[in-house]
Design an enzyme around this catalytic site. Structure first.
Site, PDB file in Angstrom:
ATOM      1  N   CYS A   1     -19.541  -2.220   3.156  1.00  0.00           N
ATOM      2  CA  CYS A   1     -19.597  -2.824   1.841  1.00  0.00           C
ATOM      3  C   CYS A   1     -18.893  -4.514   1.840  1.00  0.00           C
ATOM      4  CB  CYS A   1     -19.223  -1.921   0.618  1.00  0.00           C
ATOM      5  SG  CYS A   1     -17.477  -1.410   0.664  1.00  0.00           S
TER       6      CYS A   1
ATOM      7  N   CYS B   1     -21.252  -8.224   2.330  1.00  0.00           N
ATOM      8  CA  CYS B   1     -20.784  -9.001   1.210  1.00  0.00           C
ATOM      9  C   CYS B   1     -21.030 -10.561   1.712  1.00  0.00           C
ATOM     10  CB  CYS B   1     -19.516  -8.933   0.648  1.00  0.00           C
ATOM     11  SG  CYS B   1     -18.943  -9.879  -0.758  1.00  0.00           S
TER      12      CYS B   1
ATOM     13  N   ASP C   1       0.808  -1.369  -0.062  1.00  0.00           N
ATOM     14  CA  ASP C   1      -0.118   0.022   0.142  1.00  0.00           C
ATOM     15  C   ASP C   1       0.911   1.329  -0.148  1.00  0.00           C
ATOM     16  OD1 ASP C   1      -2.330   1.207   0.189  1.00  0.00           O
ATOM     17  OD2 ASP C   1      -2.656   1.180   2.277  1.00  0.00           O
TER      18      ASP C   1
ATOM     19  N   CYS D   1     -14.196   2.438   7.078  1.00  0.00           N
ATOM     20  CA  CYS D   1     -15.691   1.805   6.946  1.00  0.00           C
ATOM     21  C   CYS D   1     -15.594   0.491   6.333  1.00  0.00           C
ATOM     22  CB  CYS D   1     -16.423   2.672   6.115  1.00  0.00           C
ATOM     23  SG  CYS D   1     -18.083   2.060   5.410  1.00  0.00           S
TER      24      CYS D   1
ATOM     25  N   CYS E   1     -26.053 -10.198  -7.333  1.00  0.00           N
ATOM     26  CA  CYS E   1     -26.072  -9.589  -5.984  1.00  0.00           C
ATOM     27  C   CYS E   1     -25.843  -8.204  -6.176  1.00  0.00           C
ATOM     28  CB  CYS E   1     -25.030 -10.263  -5.057  1.00  0.00           C
ATOM     29  SG  CYS E   1     -24.652  -9.421  -3.677  1.00  0.00           S
TER      30      CYS E   1
ATOM     31  N   CYS F   1     -24.128   0.962   0.629  1.00  0.00           N
ATOM     32  CA  CYS F   1     -23.349   2.125   0.961  1.00  0.00           C
ATOM     33  C   CYS F   1     -24.027   3.432   1.331  1.00  0.00           C
ATOM     34  CB  CYS F   1     -22.360   2.220  -0.274  1.00  0.00           C
ATOM     35  SG  CYS F   1     -21.504   3.682  -0.028  1.00  0.00           S
TER      36      CYS F   1
ATOM     37  N   CYS G   1     -23.854  -4.707  -1.669  1.00  0.00           N
ATOM     38  CA  CYS G   1     -22.864  -3.787  -1.249  1.00  0.00           C
ATOM     39  C   CYS G   1     -23.310  -2.114  -1.745  1.00  0.00           C
ATOM     40  CB  CYS G   1     -21.381  -4.045  -1.714  1.00  0.00           C
ATOM     41  SG  CYS G   1     -21.327  -4.203  -3.629  1.00  0.00           S
TER      42      CYS G   1
ATOM     43  N   CYS H   1     -20.170 -12.201  -8.399  1.00  0.00           N
ATOM     44  CA  CYS H   1     -20.977 -11.338  -7.676  1.00  0.00           C
ATOM     45  C   CYS H   1     -22.165 -11.532  -8.135  1.00  0.00           C
ATOM     46  CB  CYS H   1     -20.600  -9.943  -7.963  1.00  0.00           C
ATOM     47  SG  CYS H   1     -19.076  -9.283  -7.047  1.00  0.00           S
TER      48      CYS H   1
HETATM   49  S1  SF4 Z   1     -21.943  -7.768  -1.959  1.00  0.00           S
HETATM   50 FE1  SF4 Z   1     -19.985  -8.792  -2.537  1.00  0.00          FE
HETATM   51  S2  SF4 Z   1     -21.060 -10.556  -3.835  1.00  0.00           S
HETATM   52 FE2  SF4 Z   1     -22.522  -8.692  -3.860  1.00  0.00          FE
HETATM   53  S3  SF4 Z   1     -22.246  -7.635  -5.440  1.00  0.00           S
HETATM   54 FE3  SF4 Z   1     -20.973  -6.797  -3.805  1.00  0.00          FE
HETATM   55  S4  SF4 Z   1     -19.025  -7.275  -3.901  1.00  0.00           S
HETATM   56 FE4  SF4 Z   1     -20.487  -8.726  -5.221  1.00  0.00          FE
HETATM   57  S1  SF4 Z   2     -16.106   1.661   2.408  1.00  0.00           S
HETATM   58 FE1  SF4 Z   2     -18.341   2.389   2.960  1.00  0.00          FE
HETATM   59  S2  SF4 Z   2     -18.621   4.456   2.298  1.00  0.00           S
HETATM   60 FE2  SF4 Z   2     -16.880   3.517   1.202  1.00  0.00          FE
HETATM   61  S3  SF4 Z   2     -17.873   2.267  -0.570  1.00  0.00           S
HETATM   62 FE3  SF4 Z   2     -17.851   1.031   0.934  1.00  0.00          FE
HETATM   63  S4  SF4 Z   2     -19.599   1.308   1.981  1.00  0.00           S
HETATM   64 FE4  SF4 Z   2     -19.390   2.929   0.811  1.00  0.00          FE
END
Ligand code: SF4
Ligand code: SF4
Length: 308
Positions: free
Chosen positions: A242, A246, A132, A239, A189, A196, A192, A186
């Site tokens: 998301c 999943c 990173d 955060c 689905c 958000c 996420c 994915c």
């Molecule tokens: S929650 Fe996970 S499996 Fe579902 S769309 Fe998002 S990344 Fe893909």
């Molecule tokens: S980390 Fe949190 S704010 Fe950023 S994309 Fe994912 S759910 Fe959204």
């Protein structure tokens, strides 16, 4: 098939496993052709917000031969940080990756051991370690090397373990056997995207970084725009939403890295406690942890944003 490259790849994967890495995948060093238009459009749309460093080293970001001249292989590695339990104070949440010691130190130490082991067995190896820390499209390299797929939340996901892991790379001048990409899972689905709170996932696989809570609470040095007041509950540093929603993270298993043991003093602090923490106390408390990066002023800014 180059038998030496094949044997060395197997050896390297074995050493990585012994050091506790969750996965190790290999690609030939070179240009990420498919990523070039994606990165260009992401920058053009201003999705990097005030992270102006993302505009620099455009060519190096896309081509590891420009980043490390003479390099032949990109070795991508995954290191688990999924904790045994989610810890949080009543009104403050901190992203799981920041529970323990700063991952940069922990993983860099392991990458150095890996490089030394290669040299001890193969002779001189020229290369660089990255955690990173450099202009490198880590997720794209890991996906190209078969370590998972890039989900709609833009995280790398592996079927067996989910997505709560760090990514690291070794870019070296040794030819190795390459791995190929895996399939995407994915499907239909959209959990996420739906979850958000700031609508930062603007389309599948594209996160507008300038709308992400992690950006507001870690990267942004200015105050958080008032228009975002009340949009996220209690996230004071990073955060996980998301990733938490999943379905593939049902398969996440807790890490056994002693250096990632949760810092309970940090994780038990309420908003009131943080507001009463002096700069000196903050420095002492967060030394060597990811929170150090936010600095006291950043953490107070984040907590103030949460308070009515
Ligand atoms: S929650 Fe996970 S499996 Fe579902 S769309 Fe998002 S990344 Fe893909
Ligand atoms: S980390 Fe949190 S704010 Fe950023 S994309 Fe994912 S759910 Fe959204």
């Amino acid at each position: 098939m180059n038998l030496i490259a094949q044997r060395r790849s197997q050896q390297l994967k074995g050493w990585a496993k012994d050091l506790g890495f969750l996965g190790c995948g290999i690609s030939a060093s070179g240009f990420l052709e498919e990523e070039a238009p994606r990165l260009e459009s992401w920058l053009k749309n201003g999705h990097h917000g005030k992270m102006t460093y993302m505009e620099r080293y455009f060519d190096e970001r896309l081509d590891t031969r420009k980043l490390v001249s003479g390099s032949q292989s990109v070795v991508s590695l995954l290191y688990n940080y999924f904790p045994q339990e989610t810890l949080q104070a009543a009104d403050v949440k901190i992203a799981k990756y920041a529970y323990g010691e700063d991952y940069h130190f922990v993983i860099k130490d392991k990458l150095k051991i890996l490089l030394n082991t290669m040299e001890a067995n193969w002779g001189k190896v020229d290369g660089r370690c990255f955690v990173d820390s450099a202009p490198i499209l880590e997720k794209a390299w890991a996906a190209k090397s078969g370590l998972g797929w890039i989900g709609k939340n833009a995280n790398l996901i592996q079927k067996q373990v989910g997505s709560f892991f760090f990514l690291a790379e070794l870019i070296i001048d040794v030819a190795l056997e390459q791995d190929g990409p895996t399939t995407e899972h994915c499907g239909t689905c959209t959990k996420c995207i739906d979850a958000c709170p700031t609508e930062a996932i603007v389309q599948p696989h594209v996160v507008d970084g300038s709308k992400c809570i992690s950006y507001f609470t870690i990267e942004l040095k200015d105050s958080i725009p008032q228009s975002y007041k009340g949009q996220w509950s209690d996230w004071a540093f990073g955060c996980d939403i998301c990733q938490d929603v999943c379905p593939w993270n049902r398969f996440a298993k807790s890490h056994d890295e002693g250096r990632f043991q949760p810092n309970e003093t940090i994780l038990s602090k309420s908003q009131k406690d943080w507001m009463q923490t002096t700069e000196e106390e903050f420095k002492k408390l967060t030394k060597g942890t990811p929170l150090e990066r936010a600095k006291w002023s950043g953490m107070i800014k984040n907590i103030q944003h949460l308070r009515p």
